[in-house]
Motif scaffolding. Structure first.
Motif, PDB file in Angstrom:
ATOM      1  N   CYS A 169       0.834  -1.140  -0.034  1.00 33.61           N
ATOM      2  CA  CYS A 169      -0.120  -0.038  -0.088  1.00 33.61           C
ATOM      3  C   CYS A 169       0.896   1.272  -0.069  1.00 33.61           C
ATOM      4  N   GLY A 178      -1.044   4.324   2.785  1.00 32.07           N
ATOM      5  CA  GLY A 178      -2.112   3.378   2.872  1.00 32.07           C
ATOM      6  C   GLY A 178      -2.100   2.303   4.017  1.00 32.07           C
ATOM      7  N   CYS A 186      -2.435  -1.248   5.472  1.00 28.49           N
ATOM      8  CA  CYS A 186      -2.788  -2.790   4.709  1.00 28.49           C
ATOM      9  C   CYS A 186      -3.160  -3.557   5.868  1.00 28.49           C
ATOM     10  N   CYS A 243      -5.831  -2.510   0.946  1.00 26.21           N
ATOM     11  CA  CYS A 243      -5.251  -1.156   1.195  1.00 26.21           C
ATOM     12  C   CYS A 243      -6.579  -0.288   1.727  1.00 26.21           C
ATOM     13  N   CYS A 291      -7.098   3.461   1.917  1.00 24.46           N
ATOM     14  CA  CYS A 291      -6.667   4.689   1.403  1.00 24.46           C
ATOM     15  C   CYS A 291      -7.178   5.862   2.146  1.00 24.46           C
ATOM     16  N   THR A 296      -3.832  -0.079  -4.525  1.00 27.50           N
ATOM     17  CA  THR A 296      -2.820  -0.109  -3.566  1.00 27.50           C
ATOM     18  C   THR A 296      -2.405   1.290  -3.277  1.00 27.50           C
ATOM     19  N   CYS A 297      -3.462   2.371  -3.290  1.00 32.54           N
ATOM     20  CA  CYS A 297      -3.429   3.763  -2.777  1.00 32.54           C
ATOM     21  C   CYS A 297      -2.365   4.499  -3.812  1.00 32.54           C
TER      22      CYS A 297
END
Length: 1200
Positions: free
Chosen positions: A446, A450, A452, A461, A463, A472-473
């Motif tokens: 992340c 972010g 995880c 993730c 965010c 994954t941001c």
């Protein structure tokens, strides 16, 4: 799988997926396979995934390897079990020192390495909950709480070898755990720190620690600067001391674990022996990432019901059911899905039932059931068989995915190897003698902070609050500049901008002023006030630092990305010299530019390194012998001010003022906010005129995250926008048809493609935006504002995108399927590719791309006209009654009874004159066969004349509100006849609310519409020609001799209220009076005040204009103090409230209250002025209002 003991197997993984390779398909051919990552092991285990359907089962295997040296030592975790290496005193050692080792352990905590140096400073590597922490400590006798510098690795208590290396350098160190490397900045006190003693397995300088804090396990190949410490210890070198129970072999306990990977997994064990004695004792350890799952179930003897022991919301729960109802429920523990090993015990003895988690460190729950708890036949761990004819196992809960070990029944260990050999119990879909848990959040995929979280199979993730989005941001939710917000149609206000998109620089809050042709971005610092300086005894110089509201990397990126930046620098002086021009050393200077800045000896308005002020450059200084006004050293106040515009010297970091200590010296300075406009990246474009033309750039490196965004426009139906190839991997974005964009790639798992279909043609020669992202979780594609299309990545597979060729833009390496059209603002992971520079030297490609009005012309509102520019466009509001950057700002004015605005049309003899120098909306034809009239008004007056148009032939047009609060339009198009009166049916128009009127006439047909009411149609009986029009009057009509008597009386009363956006055919008389009074044929008499009374927001008389500033000042700098405050927006609010009070409240009591309120406010303002002006009364300079406060729009705060 591989192992170095024959137990505790580990799956071979390539990248983070399970490794597999093809075998032979016949008896003769040899298949060779090279492992991508080496495996250090003594035992290999092959698991066939598929058989050759047409051949016989057979295998011949050869392995190839390399020599491997192994020196091991075993520490039992006792209070003194360790190795201590004392460095010999001597000359200063090298600036680079390295400690490396391998370790394996079953315990999730303990001190692995402790390095001690001078003054009690020490660094430690410690295991904590299976992670390796780098800790800093200060003090030998009473060490303070350790400071955590880094955390790396996870699940390091899995009894497998893990590699650790620490590399010390002068200002930082590199920490390596297995394949993960972290650069760690260490505090300044460690810059010259040298190791005196190295302890392995325990920290001997601290207070005696419990054995839990010491390391228990095996170490291999312990090296300090290539010196083998284990070998020295074996040889009894006097520099290495062996303490406690240490053996030079790896004596490790055999711990057989079992993995439950999926929905078909279960373990069945016999439980009859336990039920005979009437005592039930079941124990085991488990680890998992899942919050829920069945751990254990069994039927009670004598059909007494069923027992379920399970996880729910990461707590341990026990339920006993019989005949569909719960007889007993217990729960204990929390947070049991943290991936750590947790022990569970279930005991039933003498009518007392107990469940406990983690013994004394966890929790326990008790119950005394009224029925015996005894096992009927079998125990089922983790799940139930898929086909269970006898209905011995029922699982109403989630399946368990995780690992178990140390299973005990009746205090006897369960031999899982016997289970594996089918000699005990039964099982399905288990991985015995291994724990296959994986930490998918280590390393954290992340990005941008972010958070995880994970389950057994996936990670997620969170965010929120990061300013980024995506799986994954990775992708920024903000635009990269004020220019981009402007072209989304936003008005002025505060915005978060992310200058590098998905890059590492954080978003920042800035003010975007969109009221001018250029879009200005303002960045404040801690002192933009005009600040007075006084002589201070013993102080020869005054130093002031400026702290900006953004971080250093944000500031540098904004300046670099902008087309133009400027900052005001002013100095007001009386007998205080500035630069000591022309030949002396400067008394004052400033620092500007990146970092701390470089010394600059020029002033605002002059050139760098000139040692001049603006007057020296222009040649108009008060003393021609000097290049600055202040250098004349006169007794009267002077000023040197101007704008600094060279981006290399911006922003101003600090200011040194030197000539302020002499008697009689007085000075003041002001450093304005940094202001920038333009976005070099937003309009960076290239035009590809042939299918064979392309641009090429270096290889795109987006191994784990690849985000690509750009705008395109074309008339072609297909073409490749972008392509980059590897040996097998590739990434490509293309227009596959006139309505479809495709994002395709391959990272080693086979080609994947994401499609977005548009419901309108994409080859319409308008700008369209493409945003593609590929990460370890998914690939996504967005086209314009259409829904995002996504494609999930395989759960177990390759995820590194490995490219090695050049990046092709607008074409491919094969020069086929190239793109014809424009590509603009191309960004890869937040980095903008300079298409224009590369296009200048590439045949078949031209820099820039015209034709923005086809896409952005709709932003020009209210008859505004879009005008093309080389980079962008602007809206020409000449034919509109509105103003502003998009012709969307209404122009309103408050009228009093004496106010009159008279707009004179062309005189007959003026028709032949050249009037090109005047605004295009000023003149109109003399004879009209129709009119288009629109205006908005707000008033409480009735009757009232709104608009009057006269002619040289005693004809006229009048728009008025009659005494019944209805609208009338009077046309007199024949001087020999009476005026024709057209009355609207809409009532109550003099109610103080905003009303909009539209009138259209074509010869004898007239239509009238008020607000959203139905249109009303009328017919005139005259010939329909309005001859020789003379003038248009708003408000009071002074020349009323030619009017009808009743209209003349009404015209003499004037108009009290608000008029807004008045439009008569192609002219805007109110706009001409407010913005062009000197160049327009307008005569204004009486008070005419521009206001926002015509906006719908001011329908509430108590609504106030709000100006949202950046975060508050961080404090004043130096010994100076603000001299005069900026114009306070509070005064507008106070005046509006007082006006409403006067208008609404007519009682004597209210008038008295208002009088007292004014007295109080006057007293307060006088106090402020007395404080601010406590020194010389002849100081002539007031602080200027910041440009963002002077905006004619209402700034709003946006969080987008």
């Amino acid at each position: 799988m591989f192992s170095d003991t024959g137990h505790n197997w580990k799956q071979y993984r390539q990248e983070d997926s399970i490794g597999s390779f093809p075998g032979n398909s016949n008896a003769d051919s040899v298949v060779q396979y090279k492992l991508q990552q080496p495996a250090i092991a003594r035992f290999l285990r092959l698991i066939p995934l598929d058989w050759n359907p047409s051949g016989r089962i057979g295998l011949r295997l050869e392995t190839y390897g390399c020599p491997y040296t192994s020196d091991v030592v075993s520490l039992d975790g006792g209070s003194r079990s360790s190795l201590v290496y004392r460095l010999s005193p001597g000359p200063k050692r090298a600036s680079r020192e390295v400690v490396s080792l391998k370790f394996k352990t079953l315990r999730n905590c303990g001190t692995l390495l402790h390095a001690e140096g001078q003054a009690g400073l020490s660094l430690s590597l410690e295991l904590e909950r299976g992670k390796l922490l780098l800790l800093l400590r200060q003090g030998r006798t009473s060490p303070s709480e350790p400071r955590r510098l880094a955390s790396l690795g996870s699940l390091l208590d899995d009894q497998h070898w893990h590699h650790v290396a620490v590399e010390w350098r002068s200002s930082h160190l590199n920490l390596t755990v297995d394949k993960n490397i972290r650069r760690v900045q260490i505090p300044a006190e460690f810059n010259h720190w040298e190791i005196e003693q190295l302890s392995v397995g325990a920290a001997h300088s601290q207070k005696p620690a419990t054995s839990k804090r010491n390391f228990q396990g095996c170490l291999e190949n312990l090296l300090y600067n290539d010196l083998n410490l284990i070998e020295l210890a074996k040889n009894k070198d006097n520099q290495v001391t062996v303490m406690g129970n240490v053996t030079f072999s790896c004596a490790e306990p055999v711990s057989v674990a079992v993995t439950f990977p999926g929905p078909l997994s279960f373990l069945q064990l016999p439980g009859a022996t336990a039920s005979v004695s009437g005592v039930v004792t079941v124990g085991f350890q488990f680890r998992t990432w899942n919050k829920a799952g069945l751990l254990l179930t069994f039927d009670l003897a004598q059909k007494g019901g069923v027992v379920w022991l399970y996880l729910s919301e990461a707590r341990l729960r026990l339920q006993i059911h019989k005949a569909g109802r719960a007889l007993l429920e217990l729960s204990t523990g929390s947070g049991l899905n943290d991936g750590q090993w947790h022990s569970v015990e279930l005991n039933s003895r003498q009518g007392r039932l107990t469940i406990s988690v983690d013994k004394e460190e966890g929790g326990t729950a008790h119950a005394s059931p009224s029925f015996p708890v005894a096992i009927e036949r079998h125990l089922f761990f983790g799940g139930c068989p898929a086909e269970d004819d006898r209905q011995e196992c029922r699982n109403p809960f989630n399946i368990f995915q995780g690992c178990m070990r140390l299973l005990t029944l009746d205090n006897r260990n369960v031999d899982l190897i016997m289970v594996q050999q089918k000699q005990l119990g039964n099982y399905s879909n288990l991985q015995i003698d291994m724990c296959g848990i994986i930490d998918r959040c280590s390393p954290n995929r992340c990005e941008h902070g972010g958070r995880c979280s994970q389950s057994w199979t996936i990670f997620h993730c969170n965010c929120s609050g990061s300013g980024y989005s995506g799986a994954t941001c990775h992708s920024s939710v903000y635009e990269q500049s004020c220019e981009a917000y402007k072209h989304n149609g936003n008005a002025s206000g505060h915005f978060y901008i992310d200058v590098d998109g998905s890059g590492p620089i954080k978003p920042q809050l800035v003010y975007c002023n969109m009221t001018e042709e250029n879009t200005w971005m303002g960045i404040q610092h801690n002192n933009t006030e005009l600040t007075r300086l006084r002589p201070s005894p013993g102080v020869n110089q005054h130093l002031v630092h400026f702290d900006y509201s953004t971080e250093e990397e944000q500031l540098s990126a904004v300046i670099s990305q902008s087309e133009h930046c400027e900052q005001e620098l002013s100095y007001h002086c009386r007998k205080s010299r500035l630069l000591n021009t022309p030949e002396g050393s400067p008394f004052s200077w400033w620092r500007g530019g990146p970092g701390p800045g470089r010394i600059q000896n020029y002033w605002g308005g002059a050139q760098p390194s000139s040692q001049q002020c603006a007057c020296g450059l222009q040649g108009d200084c008060v003393d021609p012998q000097h290049y600055c006004n202040c250098d004349a050293d006169r007794l009267e106040w002077n000023e040197d001010s101007g704008l600094l515009t060279h981006k290399e010297t911006l922003p101003i970091r600090s200011l040194v003022l030197g000539d302020i200590q002499r008697p009689g010296s007085e000075a003041a300075y002001r450093v304005g906010p940094l202001r920038c406009h333009g976005d070099k990246n937003f309009w960076n474009a290239a035009f590809f005129d042939k299918e064979t033309s392309y641009l090429h750039f270096p290889t795109f490196h987006g191994e784990l995250s690849a985000e690509i965004s750009f705008l395109f426009k074309t008339t072609a139906s297909s073409g490749v926008f972008l392509e980059n190839l590897g040996i097998k991997d590739f990434i490509r974005i293309e227009l596959s048809s006139s309505t479809q964009v495709v994002f395709s790639f391959d990272v080693g798992n086979g080609p994947l493609a994401v499609h977005v279909e548009s419901n309108i043609p994409l080859n319409d020669n308008r700008w369209h935006r493409v945003r593609a992202e590929r990460n370890v979780k998914e690939a996504s594609l967005r086209l314009d504002e259409l829904p995002v299309a996504t494609q999930e990545a395989p759960a177990d597979g390759h995820f590194h995108l490995q490219l090695n060729s050049q990046l092709f833009i607008g074409g491919t390496a094969s020069r086929q399927k190239g793109f014809r059209g424009c590509i603009r603002s191309l960004q890869l992971n937040g980095v903008t590719l300079d298409l224009e520079e590369r296009a200048k030297i590439t045949p078949g490609v031209r820099p820039g791309c015209p034709g923005h009005c086809s896409s952005y012309g709709s932003l020009c509102q209210n008859q505004g006209r879009c005008v093309e520019r080389a980079s962008g466009f602007h809206c020409d509001c000449g034919l509109s009654a509105f103003t502003g950057v998009f012709c969307h700002t209404e122009l309103s004015a408050s009228f009093k009874s004496e106010t009159s605005v008279s707009y004179t049309f062309k005189e007959p003899y003026e028709l032949s004159r050249n009037s090109s120098a005047l605004p295009s909306s000023i003149y109109s034809d003399m004879t009209l066969r129709g009119e288009n009239i629109s205006l908005s008004f707000r008033t409480n007056q009735s009757p009232a004349l709104l608009l009057y148009v006269s002619s040289y032939y005693r004809e006229y047009l009048a728009l008025l509100i009659n005494k019944h609060d209805k609208l009338e339009v009077r046309y007199k198009l024949d001087s020999s006849r009476e005026a024709e009166v057209l009355r609207s049916r809409v009532r109550s128009l003099a109610n103080g609310q905003l009303h909009t009127v539209t009138i259209r006439r074509l010869t004898d047909s007239v239509s009238l519409q008020i607000d959203q009411n139905a249109r009303e149609d009328f017919n005139l009986t005259s010939d329909g020609e309005f001859n020789a029009i003379k003038s248009l009057v708003l408000g009071k009509v002074h020349d009323s001799d030619e009017l009808d008597p009743d209209l003349a009386r009404l015209a003499s009363l004037g108009f009290t209220g608000c008029l807004s956006v008045v439009h008569f055919n192609s002219i805007s008389p109110l706009k001409a009076a407010l913005l062009h009074p000197d160049t327009s044929p307008v005569v204004i008499t009486g008070p005419l005040v521009q206001s926002n009374c015509g906006s719908s927001a001011s329908a509430n008389p108590y609504a106030a204009e709000n100006t949202h500033h950046l975060s508050g000042k961080k404090g004043e700098s130096g010994s100076g103090q603000p001299l005069v405050n900026a114009i306070r927006t509070d005064s507008a609010l106070i005046g509006g409230v007082i006006a409403v009070v006067i208008f609404v409240i007519v009682t004597v009591l209210a008038i008295t209250a208002r009088f007292l309120y004014q007295r109080k406010e006057t007293y307060r303002n006088q106090e402020v002025k007395e404080v601010k002006q406590e020194d010389s009364q002849d100081f002539p300079f007031n602080n200027q209002t910041d440009s963002q406060n002077a905006s004619s729009e209402n700034p709003k705060e946006y969080f987008i």
